[in-house]
Design a protein around this motif. Sequence first.
Motif, PDB file in Angstrom:
ATOM      1  N   ASN A 166      27.980  40.877  38.489  1.00 26.70           N
ATOM      2  CA  ASN A 166      29.286  40.304  38.792  1.00 26.70           C
ATOM      3  C   ASN A 166      30.263  40.674  37.692  1.00 26.70           C
ATOM      4  OD1 ASN A 166      29.604  37.953  36.754  1.00 26.70           O
ATOM      5  ND2 ASN A 166      27.564  37.604  37.633  1.00 26.70           N
ATOM      6  N   PHE A 167      31.549  40.574  38.022  1.00 22.90           N
ATOM      7  CA  PHE A 167      32.586  41.070  37.110  1.00 22.90           C
ATOM      8  C   PHE A 167      32.824  40.138  35.935  1.00 22.90           C
ATOM      9  CE2 PHE A 167      37.124  42.049  36.113  1.00 22.90           C
ATOM     10  CZ  PHE A 167      36.938  43.378  35.785  1.00 22.90           C
ATOM     11  N   ASP A 168      32.520  38.860  36.105  1.00 19.79           N
ATOM     12  CA  ASP A 168      32.816  37.869  35.073  1.00 19.79           C
ATOM     13  C   ASP A 168      32.126  38.189  33.755  1.00 19.79           C
ATOM     14  OD1 ASP A 168      34.066  35.437  34.249  1.00 19.79           O
ATOM     15  OD2 ASP A 168      32.127  34.452  34.374  1.00 19.79           O
ATOM     16  N   GLY A 169      30.901  38.724  33.834  1.00 19.52           N
ATOM     17  CA  GLY A 169      30.124  38.929  32.617  1.00 19.52           C
ATOM     18  C   GLY A 169      30.599  40.050  31.713  1.00 19.52           C
ATOM     19  N   ILE A 170      31.358  40.995  32.245  1.00 17.10           N
ATOM     20  CA  ILE A 170      31.756  42.132  31.419  1.00 17.10           C
ATOM     21  C   ILE A 170      32.764  41.733  30.348  1.00 17.10           C
ATOM     22  CG2 ILE A 170      31.383  43.660  33.387  1.00 17.10           C
ATOM     23  CD1 ILE A 170      34.404  44.091  33.499  1.00 17.10           C
ATOM     24  N   PHE A 171      33.497  40.637  30.550  1.00 13.90           N
ATOM     25  CA  PHE A 171      34.506  40.227  29.576  1.00 13.90           C
ATOM     26  C   PHE A 171      33.852  39.767  28.273  1.00 13.90           C
ATOM     27  CE2 PHE A 171      36.807  39.819  33.571  1.00 13.90           C
ATOM     28  CZ  PHE A 171      37.978  40.474  33.262  1.00 13.90           C
ATOM     29  N   ARG A 172      32.744  39.055  28.390  1.00 18.41           N
ATOM     30  CA  ARG A 172      32.069  38.591  27.172  1.00 18.41           C
ATOM     31  C   ARG A 172      31.578  39.777  26.348  1.00 18.41           C
ATOM     32  NH1 ARG A 172      30.742  33.800  25.615  1.00 18.41           N
ATOM     33  NH2 ARG A 172      31.014  32.888  27.694  1.00 18.41           N
ATOM     34  N   GLU A 173      31.110  40.816  27.019  1.00 17.46           N
ATOM     35  CA  GLU A 173      30.601  41.996  26.327  1.00 17.46           C
ATOM     36  C   GLU A 173      31.723  42.766  25.642  1.00 17.46           C
ATOM     37  OE1 GLU A 173      27.878  44.636  24.851  1.00 17.46           O
ATOM     38  OE2 GLU A 173      27.437  42.799  25.985  1.00 17.46           O
ATOM     39  N   VAL A 174      32.874  42.891  26.300  1.00 19.62           N
ATOM     40  CA  VAL A 174      33.962  43.732  25.780  1.00 19.62           C
ATOM     41  C   VAL A 174      34.951  42.923  24.929  1.00 19.62           C
ATOM     42  CG1 VAL A 174      35.884  45.249  26.407  1.00 19.62           C
ATOM     43  CG2 VAL A 174      33.753  45.320  27.722  1.00 19.62           C
ATOM     44  N   LEU A 175      35.347  41.736  25.418  1.00 21.08           N
ATOM     45  CA  LEU A 175      36.389  40.956  24.749  1.00 21.08           C
ATOM     46  C   LEU A 175      35.842  39.802  23.919  1.00 21.08           C
ATOM     47  CD1 LEU A 175      39.020  40.713  27.652  1.00 21.08           C
ATOM     48  CD2 LEU A 175      38.731  42.532  25.954  1.00 21.08           C
ATOM     49  N   GLY A 176      34.574  39.466  24.116  1.00 25.96           N
ATOM     50  CA  GLY A 176      33.984  38.383  23.339  1.00 25.96           C
ATOM     51  C   GLY A 176      34.167  37.015  23.947  1.00 25.96           C
ATOM     52  N   ILE A 177      34.788  36.923  25.109  1.00 27.03           N
ATOM     53  CA  ILE A 177      34.945  35.654  25.828  1.00 27.03           C
ATOM     54  C   ILE A 177      34.622  35.901  27.293  1.00 27.03           C
ATOM     55  CG2 ILE A 177      36.693  34.742  24.242  1.00 27.03           C
ATOM     56  CD1 ILE A 177      38.805  35.449  26.359  1.00 27.03           C
ATOM     57  N   SER A 178      34.307  34.843  28.016  1.00 29.64           N
ATOM     58  CA  SER A 178      34.008  34.998  29.439  1.00 29.64           C
ATOM     59  C   SER A 178      35.298  35.192  30.227  1.00 29.64           C
ATOM     60  CB  SER A 178      33.266  33.762  29.957  1.00 29.64           C
ATOM     61  OG  SER A 178      34.138  32.644  30.005  1.00 29.64           O
ATOM     62  N   GLY A 179      35.151  35.616  31.473  1.00 28.63           N
ATOM     63  CA  GLY A 179      36.313  35.796  32.326  1.00 28.63           C
ATOM     64  C   GLY A 179      37.072  34.505  32.554  1.00 28.63           C
ATOM     65  N   ARG A 180      36.357  33.418  32.729  1.00 27.47           N
ATOM     66  CA  ARG A 180      37.015  32.135  32.959  1.00 27.47           C
ATOM     67  C   ARG A 180      37.737  31.648  31.700  1.00 27.47           C
ATOM     68  NH1 ARG A 180      35.572  30.163  37.921  1.00 27.47           N
ATOM     69  NH2 ARG A 180      33.788  31.247  38.873  1.00 27.47           N
ATOM     70  N   GLU A 181      37.185  31.947  30.534  1.00 22.92           N
ATOM     71  CA  GLU A 181      37.870  31.604  29.286  1.00 22.92           C
ATOM     72  C   GLU A 181      39.145  32.441  29.138  1.00 22.92           C
ATOM     73  OE1 GLU A 181      34.189  30.231  26.370  1.00 22.92           O
ATOM     74  OE2 GLU A 181      34.607  32.362  26.652  1.00 22.92           O
ATOM     75  N   LEU A 182      39.064  33.694  29.539  1.00 30.21           N
ATOM     76  CA  LEU A 182      40.253  34.560  29.516  1.00 30.21           C
ATOM     77  C   LEU A 182      41.315  33.999  30.444  1.00 30.21           C
ATOM     78  CD1 LEU A 182      41.688  37.295  28.799  1.00 30.21           C
ATOM     79  CD2 LEU A 182      40.568  38.224  30.850  1.00 30.21           C
ATOM     80  N   TYR A 183      40.931  33.598  31.650  1.00 28.55           N
ATOM     81  CA  TYR A 183      41.866  33.027  32.626  1.00 28.55           C
ATOM     82  C   TYR A 183      42.533  31.783  32.048  1.00 28.55           C
ATOM     83  CZ  TYR A 183      43.487  30.468  36.762  1.00 28.55           C
ATOM     84  OH  TYR A 183      44.246  29.757  37.662  1.00 28.55           O
ATOM     85  N   ALA A 184      41.744  30.899  31.413  1.00 31.43           N
ATOM     86  CA  ALA A 184      42.295  29.663  30.851  1.00 31.43           C
ATOM     87  C   ALA A 184      43.311  29.958  29.753  1.00 31.43           C
ATOM     88  CB  ALA A 184      41.163  28.792  30.317  1.00 31.43           C
ATOM     89  N   ALA A 185      43.028  30.956  28.900  1.00 41.03           N
ATOM     90  CA  ALA A 185      43.953  31.317  27.824  1.00 41.03           C
ATOM     91  C   ALA A 185      45.248  31.900  28.392  1.00 41.03           C
ATOM     92  CB  ALA A 185      43.283  32.311  26.888  1.00 41.03           C
ATOM     93  N   TRP A 186      45.119  32.741  29.408  1.00 39.42           N
ATOM     94  CA  TRP A 186      46.300  33.341  30.061  1.00 39.42           C
ATOM     95  C   TRP A 186      47.156  32.263  30.726  1.00 39.42           C
ATOM     96  CZ3 TRP A 186      46.328  33.862  35.689  1.00 39.42           C
ATOM     97  CH2 TRP A 186      47.461  34.504  36.190  1.00 39.42           C
ATOM     98  N   LYS A 187      46.508  31.320  31.417  1.00 40.43           N
ATOM     99  CA  LYS A 187      47.222  30.240  32.085  1.00 40.43           C
ATOM    100  C   LYS A 187      47.959  29.369  31.070  1.00 40.43           C
ATOM    101  CE  LYS A 187      46.465  26.256  35.130  1.00 40.43           C
ATOM    102  NZ  LYS A 187      45.448  25.436  35.847  1.00 40.43           N
TER     103      LYS A 187
END
Length: 504
Positions: free
Chosen positions: A285-306
Motif C-alpha cells: 500500500n502507498f501509506d508505508g512509503i512515506f515512513r521510508e522516504v520522509l520519516g513519517i507515515s502518510g497519515r502523519e503527513l496528511y495531519a501536518a499538511w491539514k
Amino acid sequence: MKAPSAGDHSSEVIRVKHGFGAIPRKTLVILVCISFSLSAASFNAFGLDWYTTETPHFRITYHKGIQKTAKEIGDILENLHDIFSKKYQVILPNRTEVVVAYETVPNGFAYPSFNLIKFIIPGPDWLDRNTGDWLENVVAHEYAHIVSIWISRRLPEWMPYAQVSYFSHPNNTIDSTGPGMRFEIHRMIPQDILPPWFTEGIAQYESSRHGSDRWGANRDMILRTLTLSGKLLTWDEMSVFRGRGDKFEQVYNHGFSLVRYIAEHYGENQLAALLREAARPYRLNFDGIFREVLGISGRELYAAWKKDLEHRYTAQIDSLGEQVYGRKINKEGFNNINPRFSPDDQKVYFQSNGKSDSYRTSFMSYSLSDTIDYGKRVNTEPLTVKGRYDIHDSSGYVAFVSSKSRDSQLPPSKGGGRLPDIFIDTLTKTQKEFGDLFRKTERQVTELKNVHAVAFSPSGDYLAAAHHTYTDKAFLSIMDTASQTIERIYPSKDDTSHSIRRIF
C-alpha cells in the motif's frame, strides 16, 4: 497528395506520411480503440487523412488541419523530455506515441502502460481553475503522468497485474474426522499503487514548474472554503475518485496542494524518491512509503499538511477584519454559473446542476419578488439552455448554444456526432391559450457551425459567434439573426498563420 508538415520540433523531422497505411501498427490499433471508446461525438478517424511525424523521442499522429498544433505539441514534449529525464532519471524504452485529434469535448489522456498520450484539442472553457495556456498545461500534465507512473511500475509494461491464489476443495479433509471447510486466499499485485491525489498532484505540480498550470485564486478559494468549514477530504477520500463531479476536482485540488507541501518542506527530489519506493514489489500500500522516504507515515503527513492549511487560512481571514457576505440564492448544486438579470429586473437567470451529481446544468431563475416565499423562489425554466447564452433586454429573446438538433449532426463519414449551433427563443414562455402548448417559439439559427459562445448586438439584429472550423483554429464572426449568412471578422480570411484556439 503532399502531407502537411508538422514542423521541425526543434530537430530534424525523420518522416512525414499520410493515410492509415503510414501509421505504425501499434499506433493504429491504439488510435482505433481510443476513438471508439472515448469519443462517441468525435470526428470519425476513418473519415480523415492522418499523418505521422517522428521526433527524436516522440511519434506524433494527427489528422489533416491540425498540423500547426501537432508541431507545438512536439516542441513542448521534446523540451520536457530532457527536463523530466534528468529529474526522474528515467529512459523510456522507445518513442512515446502521441495522438492529436480535434473533437468537440477537449481533454487529455495518458496511458503509461502503452507509453501513449492522446490530446483532444482545441481546449476547454474551464470553470474550476484559472485561465492559462491550456495546450502547454495539458502537454506537461499528461507527459508527467507517463514519466512518473512509469518509474513507479512494479511489473513489466505488458503485465497489468499479477495474482497469487490458493483454494482448497470443500471435500479436502483437515483431520481424520471427515471433510473440512474450503479455504481461499487471493492476493493481487497491481502494476502501481499510486493513489489519484498523488498522480494528479505530481502532474499539476510539474505543469506549474514547466508548463502553464499554477496554484491560482480559484484553487485557493476551493481549498480555503473546505478547510475553514471542516470539509476537507480525508486521507482515505483523497485516495479514490468517487462521488459527485466536484469531488473529483477536489482530489485534483487537494493533491496539487499536498504535493506542493511535500516539495516545499522535504525537497522536490523526494517526489521521485517516493515514486521509486512505490515500485518495490513488497510495498502493498502507498501509506508505508512515506515512513521510508520522509520519516513519517502518510497519515502523519496528511495531519501536518491539514494543520498548516488551517493556520494559514485562519490568519488570512483574521487579517481581513470585518467581512461582508452576500446572500446565497441557490442552496443546491455545486455548478451554479452564468447569472444574468432578467430584462425587467424581477429575476436572476442562471444555470445550475441542481441535485445532479454531474456538471450538466439546467436553465434556472430566482425571483426577486418579496411576495414569494423564499423557499419557492428558485424555479427551472421551460427552456433547453445548456451552453453559453446571452439575453437581449429590449426584445426578451435569449440566444444560446446547443448540439441537440438533428440538423447539427455530421454525416457518418465525419463521425456522425453533433456540433453545437445557435438557437433563439423567447425568454418567457406564456401559455394563456391551449394552442400555445404546441406552438414552437424556438428557432435554430445555424447548422453545423460548431459555435461555443454567442452574444447579441445592442440592436438585437445581429449575433457575434465564437466558433471553430474542423481544425484547431477559432474565429469570431458576425451574422444576421434572420439568416444563416455568417461573416468572419477576426482573424481575417487572409490571415492563415494565426494560432488562436479559443475565443471567449
